[in-house]
Design a protein around this motif. Structure first.
Motif, PDB file in Angstrom:
ATOM      1  N   ALA A   1      38.765  35.281  37.631  1.00  0.00           N
ATOM      2  CA  ALA A   1      39.602  36.474  37.574  1.00  0.00           C
ATOM      3  C   ALA A   1      41.036  36.078  37.229  1.00  0.00           C
ATOM      4  N   ASP A   2      41.591  36.739  36.229  1.00  0.00           N
ATOM      5  CA  ASP A   2      43.003  36.549  35.894  1.00  0.00           C
ATOM      6  C   ASP A   2      43.839  37.406  36.839  1.00  0.00           C
ATOM      7  N   ILE A   3      44.653  36.763  37.660  1.00  0.00           N
ATOM      8  CA  ILE A   3      45.403  37.441  38.712  1.00  0.00           C
ATOM      9  C   ILE A   3      46.852  37.643  38.270  1.00  0.00           C
ATOM     10  N   PRO A   4      47.350  38.878  38.260  1.00  0.00           N
ATOM     11  CA  PRO A   4      48.762  39.113  37.915  1.00  0.00           C
ATOM     12  C   PRO A   4      49.702  38.404  38.889  1.00  0.00           C
ATOM     13  N   GLN A   5      50.874  38.045  38.394  1.00  0.00           N
ATOM     14  CA  GLN A   5      51.854  37.333  39.198  1.00  0.00           C
ATOM     15  C   GLN A   5      52.270  38.158  40.422  1.00  0.00           C
ATOM     16  N   GLY A   6      52.307  37.479  41.576  1.00  0.00           N
ATOM     17  CA  GLY A   6      52.746  38.114  42.801  1.00  0.00           C
ATOM     18  C   GLY A   6      51.671  38.874  43.551  1.00  0.00           C
ATOM     19  N   LEU A   7      50.412  38.844  43.042  1.00  0.00           N
ATOM     20  CA  LEU A   7      49.358  39.606  43.698  1.00  0.00           C
ATOM     21  C   LEU A   7      48.863  38.922  44.957  1.00  0.00           C
ATOM     22  N   LEU A   8      48.729  37.582  44.921  1.00  0.00           N
ATOM     23  CA  LEU A   8      48.214  36.833  46.061  1.00  0.00           C
ATOM     24  C   LEU A   8      49.282  35.907  46.623  1.00  0.00           C
ATOM     25  N   SER A   9      49.116  35.585  47.891  1.00  0.00           N
ATOM     26  CA  SER A   9      50.010  34.629  48.552  1.00  0.00           C
ATOM     27  C   SER A   9      49.162  33.649  49.359  1.00  0.00           C
ATOM     28  N   PRO A  10      49.292  32.305  49.080  1.00  0.00           N
ATOM     29  CA  PRO A  10      50.169  31.686  48.092  1.00  0.00           C
ATOM     30  C   PRO A  10      49.795  32.093  46.670  1.00  0.00           C
ATOM     31  N   PRO A  11      50.765  32.040  45.745  1.00  0.00           N
ATOM     32  CA  PRO A  11      50.540  32.545  44.381  1.00  0.00           C
ATOM     33  C   PRO A  11      49.393  31.824  43.676  1.00  0.00           C
ATOM     34  N   ARG A  12      48.549  32.580  43.006  1.00  0.00           N
ATOM     35  CA  ARG A  12      47.480  32.054  42.155  1.00  0.00           C
ATOM     36  C   ARG A  12      47.395  32.956  40.934  1.00  0.00           C
ATOM     37  N   ASP A  13      47.292  32.357  39.759  1.00  0.00           N
ATOM     38  CA  ASP A  13      47.147  33.187  38.567  1.00  0.00           C
ATOM     39  C   ASP A  13      45.690  33.300  38.123  1.00  0.00           C
ATOM     40  N   ARG A  14      44.805  32.453  38.686  1.00  0.00           N
ATOM     41  CA  ARG A  14      43.376  32.537  38.378  1.00  0.00           C
ATOM     42  C   ARG A  14      42.583  32.192  39.638  1.00  0.00           C
ATOM     43  N   VAL A  15      41.514  32.946  39.864  1.00  0.00           N
ATOM     44  CA  VAL A  15      40.651  32.725  41.020  1.00  0.00           C
ATOM     45  C   VAL A  15      39.202  32.681  40.537  1.00  0.00           C
ATOM     46  N   ASP A  16      38.492  31.622  40.876  1.00  0.00           N
ATOM     47  CA  ASP A  16      37.071  31.521  40.548  1.00  0.00           C
ATOM     48  C   ASP A  16      36.276  32.436  41.466  1.00  0.00           C
ATOM     49  N   ILE A  17      35.366  33.207  40.881  1.00  0.00           N
ATOM     50  CA  ILE A  17      34.564  34.169  41.638  1.00  0.00           C
ATOM     51  C   ILE A  17      33.104  34.040  41.203  1.00  0.00           C
ATOM     52  N   THR A  18      32.214  34.059  42.160  1.00  0.00           N
ATOM     53  CA  THR A  18      30.789  34.149  41.867  1.00  0.00           C
ATOM     54  C   THR A  18      30.317  35.549  42.227  1.00  0.00           C
ATOM     55  N   LEU A  19      29.688  36.211  41.259  1.00  0.00           N
ATOM     56  CA  LEU A  19      29.157  37.559  41.460  1.00  0.00           C
ATOM     57  C   LEU A  19      27.644  37.474  41.610  1.00  0.00           C
ATOM     58  N   TYR A  20      27.122  38.135  42.635  1.00  0.00           N
ATOM     59  CA  TYR A  20      25.675  38.214  42.842  1.00  0.00           C
ATOM     60  C   TYR A  20      25.263  39.683  42.823  1.00  0.00           C
ATOM     61  N   GLN A  21      24.143  39.983  42.163  1.00  0.00           N
ATOM     62  CA  GLN A  21      23.567  41.320  42.223  1.00  0.00           C
ATOM     63  C   GLN A  21      22.165  41.235  42.830  1.00  0.00           C
ATOM     64  N   LEU A  22      21.884  42.134  43.745  1.00  0.00           N
ATOM     65  CA  LEU A  22      20.549  42.311  44.319  1.00  0.00           C
ATOM     66  C   LEU A  22      20.235  43.793  44.210  1.00  0.00           C
ATOM     67  N   GLN A  23      19.273  44.141  43.330  1.00  0.00           N
ATOM     68  CA  GLN A  23      19.033  45.551  43.036  1.00  0.00           C
ATOM     69  C   GLN A  23      17.535  45.819  42.893  1.00  0.00           C
ATOM     70  N   PHE A  24      17.155  47.069  43.169  1.00  0.00           N
ATOM     71  CA  PHE A  24      15.758  47.463  43.152  1.00  0.00           C
ATOM     72  C   PHE A  24      15.621  48.777  42.392  1.00  0.00           C
ATOM     73  N   GLY A  25      14.572  48.879  41.578  1.00  0.00           N
ATOM     74  CA  GLY A  25      14.344  50.100  40.809  1.00  0.00           C
ATOM     75  C   GLY A  25      13.065  50.003  40.019  1.00  0.00           C
ATOM     76  N   GLY A  26      13.143  50.327  38.722  1.00  0.00           N
ATOM     77  CA  GLY A  26      11.923  50.310  37.942  1.00  0.00           C
ATOM     78  C   GLY A  26      12.154  50.317  36.449  1.00  0.00           C
TER      79      GLY A  26
END
Length: 208
Positions: free
Chosen positions: A85-110
Motif C-alpha cells: 500500500a502506498d501511504i500518503p505522508q503523515g498518515l502513520l506514526s512512525p512515518p511510513r510511505d509504503r506498507v506490505d499487506i497480505t490480503l486473504y479472501q474466504l468466500q462461498f457461493g456458486g
C-alpha cells in the motif's frame, strides 16, 4: 481467529450441501490482481488522503461441487495476494510511505453454466470475508465483508482434467469511520465505503 472460524463455518456448510454422489473439482490457480484504492481521513487535522494497493500476482484454491440441477455448482473460493500500500505522508506514526499487506479472501457461493453442463462458459458469485494483514508489527489486522462476481470458461482436457479461466471483480467493504492500519490512539479512519479489485486467473481443475 475470525478468519479460521469463518473457514470452519464454510467447510461445514460445504459438507452439508454436498450431495451423496456429487463430483468434486479442485482447482489451484494463479492470477494477477489489479486495483484497490480507498480514502482515509485524519481526525487530527481533518485532512483526506488516498491509499493505493499495488497491482501484483495472486494465487489461491477453488473447490466446486456439482449440484443435482444441471449446470450449477457450489463454489468455495480461497484467494491470497501479497501487495504493498502506498501511504500518503503523515498518515502513520512512525512515518511510513509504503506498507506490505497480505490480503486473504474466504468466500462461498456458486457457478451457473447457461449451457446446462459443467464445462464451457459460466457466471460466478461468491461472498464472505477479506482479511487485510499488514506486515509491520504494531499495525492492526482487519476483517471485512467482501463480494466477488465474475465469469469464465472451463475447457475439458480429459474426463478428469479441465483448464479454467476466470475474470472476477472483488469488492471489499470498509466501514467508514473504522480505524486504518494502526493501534492505540490512532486518528486515521477509513473514509471509503469499500474498494474494488479485478483479478484474472487460470488454473487446472482436477475432477474426482
Amino acid at each position: 481467529m475470525t478468519f479460521t472460524r469463518s473457514l470452519c463455518r464454510y467447510l461445514a456448510i460445504f459438507s452439508l450441501a454436498m450431495p451423496a454422489t456429487a463430483e468434486v473439482e479442485v482447482t489451484p490457480f494463479a492470477g494477477f490482481r489489479m486495483g484497490g484504492e480507498f480514502d482515509t481521513r485524519n481526525d487530527a487535522d481533518d485532512s483526506e488522503s488516498r491509499v493505493k494497493l499495488d497491482d501484483t500476482v495472486s494465487q489461491g484454491l477453488l473447490v466446486n461441487i456439482d449440484l443435482q440441477e444441471p449446470g450449477k455448482q457450489l463454489e468455495l473460493y480461497l484467494g491470497r495476494q501479497e501487495t504493498t500500500a502506498d501511504i500518503p505522508q503523515g498518515l502513520l506514526s512512525p512515518p511510513r510511505d509504503r506498507v506490505d499487506i497480505t490480503l486473504y479472501q474466504l468466500q462461498f457461493g456458486g457457478l451457473y453454466f447457461p449451457g446446462g453442463k459443467t464445462t464451457g462458459g459460466f457466471i460466478s458469485g461468491v461472498a464472505g470475508v477479506t482479511r487485510l494483514d499488514p506486515k509491520p508489527s504494531g499495525l492492526d489486522t482487519h476483517h471485512r465483508a467482501s463480494l466477488t462476481l465474475g465469469g469464465g470458461y472451463k475447457f475439458p482436457l480429459t474426463e478428469q482434467l479441465l483448464l479454467r479461466l476466470d475474470l472476477r471483480g472483488i469488492y471489499t467493504v470498509l466501514d467508514s469511520g473504522g480505524s486504518v492500519f494502526c493501534s492505540g490512539g490512532c486518528n486515521v479512519r477509513f473514509e471509503s465505503s469499500g474498494y474494488l479489485q479485478v483479478e484474472a486467473g487460470a488454473g487446472l481443475a482436477f475432477r474426482f
